[in-house]
Design a protein around this motif. Structure first.
Motif, PDB file in Angstrom:
ATOM      1  N   LYS A   1     -24.079 -29.284  -4.055  1.00 49.44           N
ATOM      2  CA  LYS A   1     -23.679 -29.670  -5.406  1.00 49.44           C
ATOM      3  C   LYS A   1     -23.241 -28.452  -6.214  1.00 49.44           C
ATOM      4  O   LYS A   1     -23.891 -27.414  -6.191  1.00 49.44           O
ATOM      5  CB  LYS A   1     -24.836 -30.355  -6.125  1.00 49.44           C
ATOM      6  N   VAL A   2     -22.125 -28.589  -6.940  1.00 54.09           N
ATOM      7  CA  VAL A   2     -21.716 -27.556  -7.894  1.00 54.09           C
ATOM      8  C   VAL A   2     -21.488 -28.231  -9.244  1.00 54.09           C
ATOM      9  O   VAL A   2     -20.874 -29.297  -9.324  1.00 54.09           O
ATOM     10  CB  VAL A   2     -20.441 -26.814  -7.439  1.00 54.09           C
ATOM     11  N   PRO A   3     -21.992 -27.626 -10.325  1.00 55.86           N
ATOM     12  CA  PRO A   3     -21.755 -28.213 -11.652  1.00 55.86           C
ATOM     13  C   PRO A   3     -20.330 -27.949 -12.114  1.00 55.86           C
ATOM     14  O   PRO A   3     -19.753 -26.896 -11.829  1.00 55.86           O
ATOM     15  CB  PRO A   3     -22.770 -27.482 -12.539  1.00 55.86           C
ATOM     16  N   PHE A   4     -19.759 -28.910 -12.830  1.00 54.51           N
ATOM     17  CA  PHE A   4     -18.431 -28.756 -13.431  1.00 54.51           C
ATOM     18  C   PHE A   4     -18.545 -29.122 -14.897  1.00 54.51           C
ATOM     19  O   PHE A   4     -18.913 -30.257 -15.243  1.00 54.51           O
ATOM     20  CB  PHE A   4     -17.415 -29.659 -12.720  1.00 54.51           C
ATOM     21  N   SER A   5     -18.265 -28.142 -15.766  1.00 58.27           N
ATOM     22  CA  SER A   5     -18.383 -28.368 -17.209  1.00 58.27           C
ATOM     23  C   SER A   5     -17.090 -27.960 -17.890  1.00 58.27           C
ATOM     24  O   SER A   5     -16.101 -27.637 -17.221  1.00 58.27           O
ATOM     25  CB  SER A   5     -19.554 -27.566 -17.773  1.00 58.27           C
ATOM     26  N   ASN A   6     -17.107 -27.971 -19.225  1.00 52.67           N
ATOM     27  CA  ASN A   6     -15.873 -27.620 -19.943  1.00 52.67           C
ATOM     28  C   ASN A   6     -15.625 -26.108 -19.976  1.00 52.67           C
ATOM     29  O   ASN A   6     -14.594 -25.660 -20.459  1.00 52.67           O
ATOM     30  CB  ASN A   6     -15.902 -28.175 -21.372  1.00 52.67           C
ATOM     31  N   VAL A   7     -16.584 -25.323 -19.444  1.00 49.06           N
ATOM     32  CA  VAL A   7     -16.382 -23.881 -19.322  1.00 49.06           C
ATOM     33  C   VAL A   7     -16.544 -23.473 -17.857  1.00 49.06           C
ATOM     34  O   VAL A   7     -17.625 -23.665 -17.273  1.00 49.06           O
ATOM     35  CB  VAL A   7     -17.371 -23.081 -20.195  1.00 49.06           C
ATOM     36  N   VAL A   8     -15.468 -22.973 -17.281  1.00 49.58           N
ATOM     37  CA  VAL A   8     -15.522 -22.482 -15.899  1.00 49.58           C
ATOM     38  C   VAL A   8     -14.975 -21.054 -15.891  1.00 49.58           C
ATOM     39  O   VAL A   8     -14.361 -20.594 -16.860  1.00 49.58           O
ATOM     40  CB  VAL A   8     -14.711 -23.370 -14.933  1.00 49.58           C
TER      41      VAL A   8
ATOM     42  N   SER B   1     -18.787 -22.613 -12.567  1.00 48.30           N
ATOM     43  CA  SER B   1     -18.946 -23.234 -13.877  1.00 48.30           C
ATOM     44  C   SER B   1     -20.244 -22.795 -14.546  1.00 48.30           C
ATOM     45  O   SER B   1     -21.169 -22.295 -13.895  1.00 48.30           O
ATOM     46  CB  SER B   1     -18.957 -24.762 -13.719  1.00 48.30           C
ATOM     47  N   GLU B   2     -20.289 -22.984 -15.869  1.00 46.01           N
ATOM     48  CA  GLU B   2     -21.580 -22.851 -16.550  1.00 46.01           C
ATOM     49  C   GLU B   2     -22.575 -23.826 -15.911  1.00 46.01           C
ATOM     50  O   GLU B   2     -22.214 -24.947 -15.562  1.00 46.01           O
ATOM     51  CB  GLU B   2     -21.440 -23.208 -18.037  1.00 46.01           C
ATOM     52  N   HIS B   3     -23.824 -23.405 -15.772  1.00 44.97           N
ATOM     53  CA  HIS B   3     -24.840 -24.278 -15.166  1.00 44.97           C
ATOM     54  C   HIS B   3     -25.183 -25.425 -16.107  1.00 44.97           C
ATOM     55  O   HIS B   3     -25.447 -26.544 -15.684  1.00 44.97           O
ATOM     56  CB  HIS B   3     -26.103 -23.479 -14.843  1.00 44.97           C
ATOM     57  N   SER B   4     -25.201 -25.110 -17.383  1.00 43.16           N
ATOM     58  CA  SER B   4     -25.440 -26.089 -18.434  1.00 43.16           C
ATOM     59  C   SER B   4     -24.799 -25.539 -19.700  1.00 43.16           C
ATOM     60  O   SER B   4     -24.446 -24.353 -19.745  1.00 43.16           O
ATOM     61  CB  SER B   4     -26.947 -26.327 -18.630  1.00 43.16           C
ATOM     62  N   PRO B   5     -24.605 -26.334 -20.729  1.00 35.82           N
ATOM     63  CA  PRO B   5     -23.889 -25.866 -21.931  1.00 35.82           C
ATOM     64  C   PRO B   5     -24.461 -24.577 -22.495  1.00 35.82           C
ATOM     65  O   PRO B   5     -25.658 -24.474 -22.766  1.00 35.82           O
ATOM     66  CB  PRO B   5     -24.081 -27.026 -22.909  1.00 35.82           C
ATOM     67  N   GLY B   6     -23.592 -23.549 -22.608  1.00 34.78           N
ATOM     68  CA  GLY B   6     -23.995 -22.278 -23.183  1.00 34.78           C
ATOM     69  C   GLY B   6     -24.771 -21.362 -22.261  1.00 34.78           C
ATOM     70  O   GLY B   6     -25.151 -20.265 -22.656  1.00 34.78           O
ATOM     71  N   VAL B   7     -25.023 -21.799 -21.011  1.00 30.37           N
ATOM     72  CA  VAL B   7     -25.783 -20.985 -20.054  1.00 30.37           C
ATOM     73  C   VAL B   7     -24.824 -20.439 -18.997  1.00 30.37           C
ATOM     74  O   VAL B   7     -24.176 -21.206 -18.276  1.00 30.37           O
ATOM     75  CB  VAL B   7     -26.908 -21.799 -19.380  1.00 30.37           C
ATOM     76  N   ASP B   8     -24.743 -19.105 -18.914  1.00 33.79           N
ATOM     77  CA  ASP B   8     -23.832 -18.490 -17.957  1.00 33.79           C
ATOM     78  C   ASP B   8     -24.213 -18.846 -16.526  1.00 33.79           C
ATOM     79  O   ASP B   8     -25.377 -19.153 -16.235  1.00 33.79           O
ATOM     80  CB  ASP B   8     -23.857 -16.966 -18.104  1.00 33.79           C
ATOM     81  N   PRO B   9     -23.245 -18.776 -15.609  1.00 29.98           N
ATOM     82  CA  PRO B   9     -23.568 -18.992 -14.189  1.00 29.98           C
ATOM     83  C   PRO B   9     -24.550 -17.931 -13.680  1.00 29.98           C
ATOM     84  O   PRO B   9     -24.840 -16.950 -14.367  1.00 29.98           O
ATOM     85  CB  PRO B   9     -22.211 -18.856 -13.504  1.00 29.98           C
TER      86      PRO B   9
END
Length: 536
Positions: free
Chosen positions: A363-370, A439-447
C-alpha cells in the motif's frame, strides 16, 4: 612416505585456503576460496582454512575473526581451522634438522647486504660456517640472546640459479613481538617461504593451489621438502583475479584505510568482501561471477567490473522487492484533490508475481501533496523529454496522470519551490512519461525521511595500481550522501541487510549505520549501465 600420506587422507583430495591475517579479504580471495573449497567439495575431499600467521607485526585478532566469518558468509565450511603457529614447535625442529643436514646456516648480514649479495649471486661470508656453530647460534636466536636484526637462518639453496627465489631464502628471523594467536611464541618466527610448504606437507595437503606470482617459488617449495625428506603436494598455479577501477594489494588497501581515504575496510567502494557485502552484494552473485570468468593460467587479463555488476543485477532483479524513494524531493500540490483526503493505492512489489496475488503488492498513500524527483521537472519542454513541464502531463506510477498547471518560483525567479497540478481520476490521459513519487503519509506530515548513499567507482583509471601516483587517481565523486530523501511508509520497518529495488534508481540495501531514528540506504548498483554515474 606416500603410504603414510594416503593413510592420513584416505585417498581424498585435501586442499587449503591459506590467507595471511594481515588485512580483510578482497574479491581476489573469493576466487581462491572458490578454487580451493570448490575443488575439495567437487571431489568429495576436505579443505582447511589455514592462517599463514608468521608475521606478528602485521597481524591482528580482528583480521583473524573477520576471515573466518567471511569464509562462511561466502558459503564455504572449512574441514578444519588451523594456524601455521599451531606448528611452530614442529617447524623449529625441522629447521634444526635442516641445519644438521647441511642445508641451512645462521647469517649475520644486514637486510641491505643480503639483497646486494643475492642480486650479485655472491655467497654470504657465513654460508660455510660449521654446522655445530649454526645450531648453537640458532638456539641463541630462539632464546632471545641475539638482538633483533642481528641474525637470520637462511636456507643453503643455489646462489647461481637463474631463479632469484633459490638464492638462499630466509627461513627464520628474530622478532621480539607477541603473536596474536600463539601469544608469547618465542623470539623467532618462520618466513612464509619456509612455513608454507612444510605446513602443506604436515597437513597432508594433496593439491597446493596458488596464484601465478608464486610460480617462481615452486622450485624453492620442492627444494625444501626434498631437503627434509617430506611428502610433496602437487603444486598448481592459476591466474589471479584483477578487476578494473580498484586496487587489491593489501598494502594499498591498508594505506587507504589508515589514511582515512575510505571509511574502513568495509567501505562499500572497496572490493573487499566485507565492503561488497555492506554495499548489498550477495555472496552467491560473487561466486557466480568467479564461476563465469573461469580458471586459467593467463595472468595478463583485467576483468571489467561490468561483468561483476551483471551478476549482481541478475540476482537482485529476481530477489529484491520494489519500492519507491525520491532522492531530491520537489513538492507537487494537486489542486483538484481535496485537502486531507488520502487514498491507499496498491503498488506492485515483485516484478513477476501474478496480478491476483495479494502478496505482490504493498500500500502507498496518495494525497493532495506528493513529491517527485527535482530532476523530473523542467521549465522548458522538449520532444526527447518525458518528465513534467508546464502544461504537460505525466503518469505517477501506480496512481494517476497529473498535469502541471502552475509553478511557484523563489525570489530569484529561477528556483522551483513548488508545482501545482491537477490529476485525472478517470485515467483517460495517456502520457508517455512515468515518474516515481512519494506522498505525504497524512495531511501535513512529511513522508518517511531516509539517508541515501550513492557510490561510484573508487578510481578513475581502469588500472590504478600501475600508476606512480595511484592515490591521485581517486575519484572525488565516488561517494554522495543524500540526507533528506523521502520514502514510502512501508520501508520504516526495514532491517539492516534488507535489499530493495528503488524504482528508476537502482538496487539498495539498509546500511549498518541505520538506527530507530534514521534509516540509511546504500546503493548497491544502478538498474542499468546508463545510470552508472553518481547522482543520476
Amino acid at each position: 612416505m606416500l603410504e603414510k600420506h594416503l593413510k592420513a587422507t584416505g585417498g581424498k583430495v585435501f586442499t587449503r585456503f591459506p590467507p595471511e591475517p594481515n588485512g580483510y579479504l578482497h574479491i581476489g580471495h573469493a576466487k581462491a576460496m572458490f578454487i580451493n573449497f570448490g575443488l575439495a567439495k567437487e571431489r568429495g575431499g576436505c579443505c582447511y582454512l589455514r592462517y599463514d600467521d608468521t608475521n606478528p607485526e602485521a597481524e591482528k585478532k580482528e583480521y583473524i575473526d573477520h576471515i573466518e566469518e567471511i569464509v562462511r558468509w561466502m558459503g564455504w565450511e572449512p574441514f578444519k581451522i588451523t594456524y601455521a603457529s599451531d606448528y611452530f614447535q614442529d617447524l623449529y625442529e625441522l629447521a634444526v634438522e635442516l641445519i644438521r643436514r647441511g642445508h641451512a646456516y645462521v647469517d649475520h648480514q644486514t637486510p641491505e647486504e643480503i639483497k646486494e649479495y643475492r642480486e650479485k649471486r655472491m655467497n654470504s661470508p657465513w654460508r660455510d660456517r660449521p654446522i655445530e656453530e649454526s645450531l648453537k647460534l640458532f638456539d641463541d636466536m630462539k632464546r632471545g640472546i641475539i638482538e633483533e636484526g642481528k641474525a637470520t637462518l637462511r636456507m643453503k639453496q643455489d646462489m647461481q640459479s637463474d631463479n632469484y627465489n633459490m638464492h638462499d631464502l630466509i627461513a627464520y628471523r628474530i622478532k621480539f613481538t607477541p603473536h596474536p594467536h600463539a601469544g608469547d611464541a618465542g623470539c623467532i618466527y618462520p618466513s612464509y617461504d619456509y612455513e608454507h610448504c612444510t605446513v602443506d606437507s604436515i597437513e597432508n595437503v594433496t593439491h597446493s593451489l596458488c596464484t601465478l606470482e608464486f610460480e617462481t617459488r615452486r622450485a624453492s617449495y620442492y627444494w625444501l621438502l626434498d631437503a627434509l625428506s617430506l611428502f610433496q603436494p602437487y603444486v598448481w598455479e592459476y591466474s589471479r583475479l584483477n578487476v578494473t577501477n580498484t586496487v587489491m594489494s593489501k598494502r594499498k588497501l591498508n594505506r587507504l584505510v589508515k589514511e582515512k581515504r575510505v571509511d574502513g575496510w568495509d567501505d562499500p567502494r572497496l572490493m573487499t568482501l566485507s565492503g561488497l557485502r555492506r554495499r548489498g552484494v550477495t555472496s552467491t552473485s560473487i561466486n557466480a561471477f568467479v564461476r563465469g570468468i573461469g580458471i586459467t593460467r593467463s595472468d595478463s587479463s583485467m576483468i571489467n567490473v561490468d561483468r561483476l555488476e551483471y551478476h549482481i543485477r541478475e540476482e537482485l532483479n529476481k530477489t529484491a522487492p520494489r519500492t519507491m524513494v525520491v532522492l531530491h524531493p520537489l513538492k507537487v500540490v494537486i489542486t483538484n484533490l481535496e485537502v486531507g483526503s488520502v487514498m491507499d493505492l496498491n503498488a506492485k512489489k515483485w516484478p513477476d508475481a501474478p496480478l491476483d496475488d495479494a502478496s505482490s503488492y504493498y500500500k502507498v498513500p496518495f494525497s493532495n501533496v506528493v513529491y517527485i524527483e527535482n530532476s523530473d521537472f523542467r521549465m522548458k519542454d522538449s520532444k526527447d523529454y518525458y518528465g513534467l513541464a508546464p502544461g504537460k502531463s505525466v503518469l505517477l506510477r501506480y496512481a494517476f496522470p497529473i498535469k502541471c498547471t502552475d509553478v511557484i518560483l523563489g525570489d530569484d525567479k529561477e528556483t522551483v519551490l513548488e508545482i501545482r497540478a491537477e490529476y485525472d481520476p478517470s485515467k483517460k490521459t495517456k502520457p508517455k512519461g512515468v515518474l516515481h513519487w512519494v506522498s505525504e503519509h497524512s495531511p501535513g506530515v512529511d513522508p518517511l525521511k531516509v539517508e541515501v548513499r550513492l557510490f561510484d567507482k573508487l578510481f578513475l583509471s581502469e588500472n590504478p595500481a600501475e600508476l606512480d601516483d595511484w592515490l591521485g587517481d581517486l575519484n572525488p565523486e565516488s561517494k554522495m550522501v543524500i540526507p533528506g530523501a523521502y520514502a514510502v511508509p512501508s520501508l520504516k520497518n526495514a532491517a539492516v541487510g534488507d535489499r530493495f529495488q528503488f524504482e528508476r534508481l537502482g538496487y539498495f540495501v539498509v546500511d549498518k549505520d541505520s538506527s530507530s531514528e534514521k534509516l540509511v540506504f546504500n546503493r548497491t548498483i544502478t538498474l542499468r549501465d546508463s545510470y552508472g554515474k553518481v547522482g543520476k
